[in-house]
Design a protein around this motif. Structure first.
Motif, PDB file in Angstrom:
ATOM      1  N   SER A  93     -10.277  21.907  54.610  1.00  9.69           N
ATOM      2  CA  SER A  93     -10.730  21.895  53.224  1.00  9.69           C
ATOM      3  C   SER A  93     -10.914  23.311  52.706  1.00  9.69           C
ATOM      4  CB  SER A  93     -12.069  21.136  53.119  1.00  9.69           C
ATOM      5  OG  SER A  93     -12.646  21.292  51.834  1.00  9.69           O
ATOM      6  N   GLY A  94     -10.728  23.465  51.403  1.00  8.55           N
ATOM      7  CA  GLY A  94     -11.094  24.708  50.757  1.00  8.55           C
ATOM      8  C   GLY A  94     -12.603  24.816  50.670  1.00  8.55           C
ATOM      9  N   ARG A 127     -18.010  34.483  58.731  1.00  2.36           N
ATOM     10  CA  ARG A 127     -16.995  35.522  58.880  1.00  2.36           C
ATOM     11  C   ARG A 127     -15.975  35.438  57.750  1.00  2.36           C
ATOM     12  NH1 ARG A 127     -17.698  34.085  64.403  1.00  2.36           N
ATOM     13  NH2 ARG A 127     -15.955  32.612  64.299  1.00  2.36           N
ATOM     14  N   SER A 128     -15.592  34.209  57.388  1.00  2.00           N
ATOM     15  CA  SER A 128     -14.629  34.029  56.295  1.00  2.00           C
ATOM     16  C   SER A 128     -15.224  34.474  54.964  1.00  2.00           C
ATOM     17  CB  SER A 128     -14.200  32.561  56.215  1.00  2.00           C
ATOM     18  OG  SER A 128     -13.526  32.170  57.378  1.00  2.00           O
ATOM     19  N   ILE A 133     -16.242  17.821  49.834  1.00  2.00           N
ATOM     20  CA  ILE A 133     -17.465  17.082  49.483  1.00  2.00           C
ATOM     21  C   ILE A 133     -18.109  17.688  48.238  1.00  2.00           C
ATOM     22  CG2 ILE A 133     -17.955  16.177  51.795  1.00  2.00           C
ATOM     23  CD1 ILE A 133     -19.922  18.556  52.144  1.00  2.00           C
ATOM     24  N   SER A 134     -17.292  18.303  47.385  1.00  5.44           N
ATOM     25  CA  SER A 134     -17.804  18.979  46.189  1.00  5.44           C
ATOM     26  C   SER A 134     -18.654  18.053  45.322  1.00  5.44           C
ATOM     27  CB  SER A 134     -16.640  19.542  45.378  1.00  5.44           C
ATOM     28  OG  SER A 134     -17.105  20.141  44.184  1.00  5.44           O
ATOM     29  N   GLN A 135     -18.171  16.850  45.067  1.00  2.00           N
ATOM     30  CA  GLN A 135     -18.904  15.920  44.207  1.00  2.00           C
ATOM     31  C   GLN A 135     -20.230  15.505  44.824  1.00  2.00           C
ATOM     32  OE1 GLN A 135     -16.417  12.616  43.115  1.00  2.00           O
ATOM     33  NE2 GLN A 135     -14.885  13.892  42.114  1.00  2.00           N
ATOM     34  N   ASP A 163     -10.722  31.558  47.054  1.00  2.00           N
ATOM     35  CA  ASP A 163      -9.316  31.592  47.460  1.00  2.00           C
ATOM     36  C   ASP A 163      -9.157  32.162  48.864  1.00  2.00           C
ATOM     37  OD1 ASP A 163      -8.639  30.563  45.022  1.00  2.00           O
ATOM     38  OD2 ASP A 163      -8.162  32.513  44.117  1.00  2.00           O
ATOM     39  N   GLY A 164      -8.408  31.453  49.689  1.00  2.00           N
ATOM     40  CA  GLY A 164      -8.119  31.933  51.037  1.00  2.00           C
ATOM     41  C   GLY A 164      -9.153  31.552  52.067  1.00  2.00           C
ATOM     42  N   VAL A 165     -10.280  30.975  51.644  1.00  2.00           N
ATOM     43  CA  VAL A 165     -11.310  30.552  52.593  1.00  2.00           C
ATOM     44  C   VAL A 165     -11.100  29.065  52.882  1.00  2.00           C
ATOM     45  CG1 VAL A 165     -13.779  30.314  53.054  1.00  2.00           C
ATOM     46  CG2 VAL A 165     -12.931  32.267  51.725  1.00  2.00           C
ATOM     47  N   ARG A 166     -10.866  28.743  54.127  1.00  4.20           N
ATOM     48  CA  ARG A 166     -10.611  27.363  54.543  1.00  4.20           C
ATOM     49  C   ARG A 166     -11.537  26.999  55.699  1.00  4.20           C
ATOM     50  NH1 ARG A 166      -7.591  24.656  51.070  1.00  4.20           N
ATOM     51  NH2 ARG A 166      -6.776  23.315  52.739  1.00  4.20           N
TER      52      ARG A 166
END
Length: 299
Positions: free
Chosen positions: A169-170, A207-208, A249-251, A266-269
């Protein structure tokens, strides 16, 4: 047809693990002469020497090393068999003991485990939360059925486990409406000097996040660091700082904590794993968790 004496094989396997007859006899609650006799009978039936002297201890011969590898697999499968049957006790509800890494968001854990409760048959669910190393130790001794984690199992001496990727997930940044109003600048530049709640150093997400801030030339004000994600999000719900959570699980995060998303990092997964002691998963509750994760949570 010749049959292998599995009692003798168990005695050999224990002696090989313990490294001496004395220690193995103590573990098995046998006398040393009796144990030595049983191992000699196994050697006689196989037509091979399995041990040779090495100082005060024992050393496996080439044949012994082969026998030990097979014994490891045999007794591992036997333990697996017993463990799986315990998941289906006659006349009782299906049992699932899930180990939960304390860095996983609790809302994510709930979504992952929910399908197990919707199987259509009674389920007794037990959750054990702890740091990942402790959970993996419990997995090896079959105290738990599955471990849910943000990090995979990595090989360690004498241990074996299997990673199952549930999904990826982002990550989004969240904050209360009042906090967002006090920091109205464009995202992400408006985060400079803004209060931030972060996982503890060493955490994979931390770390991300640190790398993301550096790439975007953002210098926030770190007001809290947490081992426990639920505690971090509770502080975030009080408006004490912005915090990151999986976009999957944003909602649920927005609804549960009364916050809103500022935007995606952006770029964090983030990956989520199920770790098992068995190569092939057969527990119906675990299979339901994996299926729903791949089809619904991380499509």
């Amino acid at each position: 047809m010749e049959w292998l004496n599995y009692h003798h094989l168990l005695y050999f396997w224990t002696a090989a693990k313990e490294g001496s007859i004395t220690s193995a006899a103590r573990t098995l609650n046998l006398s040393q002469p009796a144990l030595s006799t049983q191992i000699r009978q196994l050697e006689a039936s196989l037509g091979e020497r399995l041990f040779e002297k090495s100082g005060r201890g024992l050393r496996l011969t080439s044949a012994g090393q082969t026998a030990f590898r097979y014994a490891e697999e045999i007794f591992s499968l036997g333990s697996e068999f017993q463990h799986q049957l315990k998941g289906h006790p006659t006349g009782r509800a299906l049992q699932l003991v899930a180990g939960v890494s304390d860095v996983l968001p609790k809302l994510m854990v709930h979504r992952l485990l929910q399908p197990a409760l919707e199987l259509g048959e009674p389920l007794r669910l037990a959750c054990r939360e702890a740091p990942l190393p402790r959970l993996l130790d419990a997995l090896q001794t079959h105290e738990i059925d599955i471990v849910l984690s943000d990090a995979p199992w990595t090989p360690r001496s004498g241990a074996r486990a299997y990673n199952h990727v549930l999904g990826e997930s982002g990550v989004e940044l969240f904050g209360t409406p009042a906090l967002a109003e006090r920091h109205p600048g464009l995202f992400p530049g408006g985060l400079n000097g803004a209060p931030l709640l972060l996982p503890s150093p060493g955490n994979a997400l931390r770390r991300s996040l640190d790398a993301w801030f550096e790439r975007n030339a953002v210098v926030p004000l770190i007001v809290g660091e947490f081992d426990d994600t639920a505690l971090l999000e509770t502080f975030g719900a009080q408006g004490l700082g912005f915090f990151a959570a999986p976009a999957a699980i944003s909602q649920e995060v927005a609804r549960t904590y009364g916050v809103r998303s500022l935007g995606s990092l952006d770029g964090v997964r983030e990956r989520t794993y199920a770790v098992s002691a068995e190569r092939k998963l057969v527990h119906p509750a675990v299979l339901a968790i994996l299926r729903a994760a791949k089809e619904e949570i991380f499509p």
